[in-house]
Design a protein around this motif. Structure first.
Motif, PDB file in Angstrom:
ATOM      1  N   ILE A 140      -3.338   4.934  -2.476  1.00 51.89           N
ATOM      2  CA  ILE A 140      -4.390   5.683  -1.800  1.00 51.89           C
ATOM      3  C   ILE A 140      -4.317   7.161  -2.170  1.00 51.89           C
ATOM      4  O   ILE A 140      -3.352   7.849  -1.795  1.00 51.89           O
ATOM      5  CB  ILE A 140      -4.287   5.524  -0.272  1.00 51.89           C
ATOM      6  CG1 ILE A 140      -4.410   4.037   0.112  1.00 51.89           C
ATOM      7  CG2 ILE A 140      -5.364   6.345   0.425  1.00 51.89           C
ATOM      8  CD1 ILE A 140      -4.320   3.778   1.603  1.00 51.89           C
ATOM      9  N   PRO A 141      -5.309   7.667  -2.887  1.00 57.59           N
ATOM     10  CA  PRO A 141      -5.324   9.094  -3.232  1.00 57.59           C
ATOM     11  C   PRO A 141      -5.412   9.958  -1.976  1.00 57.59           C
ATOM     12  O   PRO A 141      -6.014   9.573  -0.976  1.00 57.59           O
ATOM     13  CB  PRO A 141      -6.589   9.233  -4.088  1.00 57.59           C
ATOM     14  CG  PRO A 141      -6.913   7.856  -4.562  1.00 57.59           C
ATOM     15  CD  PRO A 141      -6.450   6.940  -3.466  1.00 57.59           C
ATOM     16  N   GLY A 142      -4.790  11.121  -2.031  1.00 62.24           N
ATOM     17  CA  GLY A 142      -4.900  12.068  -0.929  1.00 62.24           C
ATOM     18  C   GLY A 142      -4.033  11.759   0.262  1.00 62.24           C
ATOM     19  O   GLY A 142      -4.133  12.443   1.282  1.00 62.24           O
ATOM     20  N   ALA A 143      -3.182  10.748   0.151  1.00 60.85           N
ATOM     21  CA  ALA A 143      -2.291  10.385   1.262  1.00 60.85           C
ATOM     22  C   ALA A 143      -0.846  10.563   0.845  1.00 60.85           C
ATOM     23  O   ALA A 143      -0.481  10.363  -0.320  1.00 60.85           O
ATOM     24  CB  ALA A 143      -2.539   8.954   1.705  1.00 60.85           C
ATOM     25  N   GLY A 144      -0.016  10.919   1.811  1.00 54.94           N
ATOM     26  CA  GLY A 144       1.408  10.998   1.595  1.00 54.94           C
ATOM     27  C   GLY A 144       2.102   9.782   2.181  1.00 54.94           C
ATOM     28  O   GLY A 144       1.683   8.645   1.944  1.00 54.94           O
ATOM     29  N   HIS A 145       3.128  10.028   3.012  1.00 56.41           N
ATOM     30  CA  HIS A 145       3.949   8.946   3.550  1.00 56.41           C
ATOM     31  C   HIS A 145       3.367   8.319   4.816  1.00 56.41           C
ATOM     32  O   HIS A 145       3.916   7.358   5.331  1.00 56.41           O
ATOM     33  CB  HIS A 145       5.354   9.502   3.846  1.00 56.41           C
ATOM     34  CG  HIS A 145       6.377   8.468   4.168  1.00 56.41           C
ATOM     35  ND1 HIS A 145       6.735   7.471   3.280  1.00 56.41           N
ATOM     36  CD2 HIS A 145       7.137   8.275   5.278  1.00 56.41           C
ATOM     37  CE1 HIS A 145       7.655   6.707   3.832  1.00 56.41           C
ATOM     38  NE2 HIS A 145       7.917   7.159   5.047  1.00 56.41           N
ATOM     39  N   VAL A 172       0.857  -1.187   0.000  1.00 61.32           N
ATOM     40  CA  VAL A 172       0.000   0.000   0.000  1.00 61.32           C
ATOM     41  C   VAL A 172       0.893   1.236   0.000  1.00 61.32           C
ATOM     42  O   VAL A 172       1.919   1.263   0.693  1.00 61.32           O
ATOM     43  CB  VAL A 172      -0.932   0.034   1.232  1.00 61.32           C
ATOM     44  CG1 VAL A 172      -1.828   1.274   1.198  1.00 61.32           C
ATOM     45  CG2 VAL A 172      -1.773  -1.238   1.301  1.00 61.32           C
ATOM     46  N   VAL A 173       0.492   2.274  -0.737  1.00 58.86           N
ATOM     47  CA  VAL A 173       1.280   3.508  -0.763  1.00 58.86           C
ATOM     48  C   VAL A 173       0.375   4.702  -0.972  1.00 58.86           C
ATOM     49  O   VAL A 173      -0.634   4.621  -1.684  1.00 58.86           O
ATOM     50  CB  VAL A 173       2.362   3.446  -1.871  1.00 58.86           C
ATOM     51  CG1 VAL A 173       1.734   3.380  -3.253  1.00 58.86           C
ATOM     52  CG2 VAL A 173       3.324   4.624  -1.766  1.00 58.86           C
ATOM     53  N   GLY A 174       0.704   5.807  -0.323  1.00 54.34           N
ATOM     54  CA  GLY A 174       0.004   7.053  -0.567  1.00 54.34           C
ATOM     55  C   GLY A 174       0.395   7.614  -1.922  1.00 54.34           C
ATOM     56  O   GLY A 174       1.574   7.643  -2.273  1.00 54.34           O
ATOM     57  N   ALA A 175      -0.591   8.058  -2.689  1.00 55.96           N
ATOM     58  CA  ALA A 175      -0.328   8.547  -4.037  1.00 55.96           C
ATOM     59  C   ALA A 175       0.588   9.763  -4.045  1.00 55.96           C
ATOM     60  O   ALA A 175       1.275  10.033  -5.032  1.00 55.96           O
ATOM     61  CB  ALA A 175      -1.647   8.886  -4.734  1.00 55.96           C
ATOM     62  N   THR A 199       8.956   7.923   0.046  1.00 55.58           N
ATOM     63  CA  THR A 199       9.120   6.701  -0.748  1.00 55.58           C
ATOM     64  C   THR A 199       8.014   6.700  -1.803  1.00 55.58           C
ATOM     65  O   THR A 199       6.936   6.160  -1.564  1.00 55.58           O
ATOM     66  CB  THR A 199       9.032   5.426   0.125  1.00 55.58           C
ATOM     67  OG1 THR A 199       7.822   5.455   0.890  1.00 55.58           O
ATOM     68  CG2 THR A 199      10.212   5.344   1.071  1.00 55.58           C
ATOM     69  N   PRO A 200       8.247   7.329  -2.935  1.00 50.97           N
ATOM     70  CA  PRO A 200       7.217   7.484  -3.964  1.00 50.97           C
ATOM     71  C   PRO A 200       6.623   6.147  -4.399  1.00 50.97           C
ATOM     72  O   PRO A 200       7.228   5.081  -4.204  1.00 50.97           O
ATOM     73  CB  PRO A 200       7.969   8.162  -5.108  1.00 50.97           C
ATOM     74  CG  PRO A 200       9.120   8.849  -4.454  1.00 50.97           C
ATOM     75  CD  PRO A 200       9.518   7.950  -3.313  1.00 50.97           C
ATOM     76  N   PRO A 201       5.432   6.179  -4.991  1.00 50.72           N
ATOM     77  CA  PRO A 201       4.742   4.941  -5.384  1.00 50.72           C
ATOM     78  C   PRO A 201       5.577   3.972  -6.207  1.00 50.72           C
ATOM     79  O   PRO A 201       5.388   2.758  -6.107  1.00 50.72           O
ATOM     80  CB  PRO A 201       3.543   5.466  -6.171  1.00 50.72           C
ATOM     81  CG  PRO A 201       3.222   6.778  -5.516  1.00 50.72           C
ATOM     82  CD  PRO A 201       4.567   7.370  -5.178  1.00 50.72           C
ATOM     83  N   ASP A 202       6.507   4.470  -7.012  1.00 52.34           N
ATOM     84  CA  ASP A 202       7.340   3.556  -7.798  1.00 52.34           C
ATOM     85  C   ASP A 202       8.138   2.612  -6.911  1.00 52.34           C
ATOM     86  O   ASP A 202       8.424   1.470  -7.311  1.00 52.34           O
ATOM     87  CB  ASP A 202       8.294   4.345  -8.698  1.00 52.34           C
ATOM     88  CG  ASP A 202       7.607   4.910  -9.927  1.00 52.34           C
ATOM     89  OD1 ASP A 202       6.438   4.527 -10.187  1.00 52.34           O
ATOM     90  OD2 ASP A 202       8.221   5.739 -10.633  1.00 52.34           O
TER      91      ASP A 202
END
Length: 269
Positions: A241-246, A213-216, A221-224
């Motif tokens: 997850i849109p609207g979420a960061g780290h 799972v990753v915040g968009a 740590t970017p989604p890639d």
């Protein structure tokens, strides 16, 4: 908060215990990200504790765990988790790790596959830290050691949170917790994350079913990075997850709860 001793090191943890009437309830073990503590999983624990035994750890020098003489590297923290599980007489867990906690989770699942029934990795990575980030984090840690977190808030918060969440009410509580944290211990933790070794060669050995799972809007740590983990581990599902960061467990708790509960239910029927 309860603690246990590993040699000269004191490590804090929480344990909800076995839910009433669920003596055979599975265990969910939560491992937090850098600059946080088990506190960051409060919403997930509240959502799951009537069906699962929920345990958290505060890594060395963070949360309620005091600074240690040494051993802040990911390998030592992995052994800390193993020793805590042995202390609590827990043979198998569903491991949930965010960022730093995920670095530990990958190592634990690869090295002790009999212990990890399922693995959830939130906003984590199997690679070493980018050189530019490593330099930046070490510079920020030096300033923090002298001046504390207040003058760094405008630099640190955007790394950890999506822009829309910078003024969320809970952020003040988090910042207050950081101000109370032993600075030397936290600096050691920051340095250990910045200097961590890659673990891609271990990730490919993981056999536990894995949720990634990753915040968009994760800037740390970017989604890639999470997509790369999903490529390495044989059995994975991936969610952005849109609207979420780290820090999606705090930024978008309801979305994380839904995704995590679905995954846990599938493998703990």
């Amino acid at each position: 908060m309860p603690t246990f001793q590993r040699g000269h090191t004191t490590i804090a943890y929480t344990d909800t215990g076995v839910p009433a009437g669920r003596e055979d309830a599975p265990v969910v073990f939560f491992a937090h990200g850098l600059l946080f503590s088990g506190w960051m999983f409060q919403h997930q624990i509240a959502h799951l504790r009537d069906r699962y035994r929920c345990v958290t750890i505060d890594f060395r020098g963070q949360g309620e765990s005091p600074r240690a003489l040494g051993g802040y590297d990911m390998d030592t923290l992995t052994v800390d988790v193993s020793e805590l599980l042995r202390y609590l007489q827990i043979p198998v867990v569903n491991f949930v790790g965010l960022s730093m906690g995920g670095f530990v989770g990958i190592r634990l699942a690869a090295r002790n596959p009999e212990v990890v029934h399922s693995l959830t990795l939130l906003d984590s990575a199997a690679t070493a830290e980018e050189p530019a980030n490593r330099s930046k984090y070490k510079t920020l840690s030096k300033v923090y050691r002298v001046a504390g977190m207040k003058p760094l808030r405008s630099r640190v918060a955007p790394i950890m949170l999506a822009d829309r969440n910078l003024s969320a009410p809970w952020v003040e509580e988090w910042m207050a917790m950081l101000e109370r944290t032993d600075r030397v211990g936290l600096v050691k933790a920051i340095e250990s994350v910045a200097d961590r070794d890659p673990c891609e060669d271990e990730a490919i050995r993981i056999i536990a079913p894995t949720l990634v799972v990753v915040g968009a809007e994760d800037a740390a740590t970017p989604p890639d990075k999470s997509r790369r983990i999903a490529e390495l581990i044989a059995t994975t599902s991936f969610h952005e997850i849109p609207g979420a960061g780290h820090s999606p467990t705090m930024e978008r708790p309801d979305e994380v709860n839904t995704i995590l509960e679905t995954f846990l239910s599938e493998y703990n029927a």
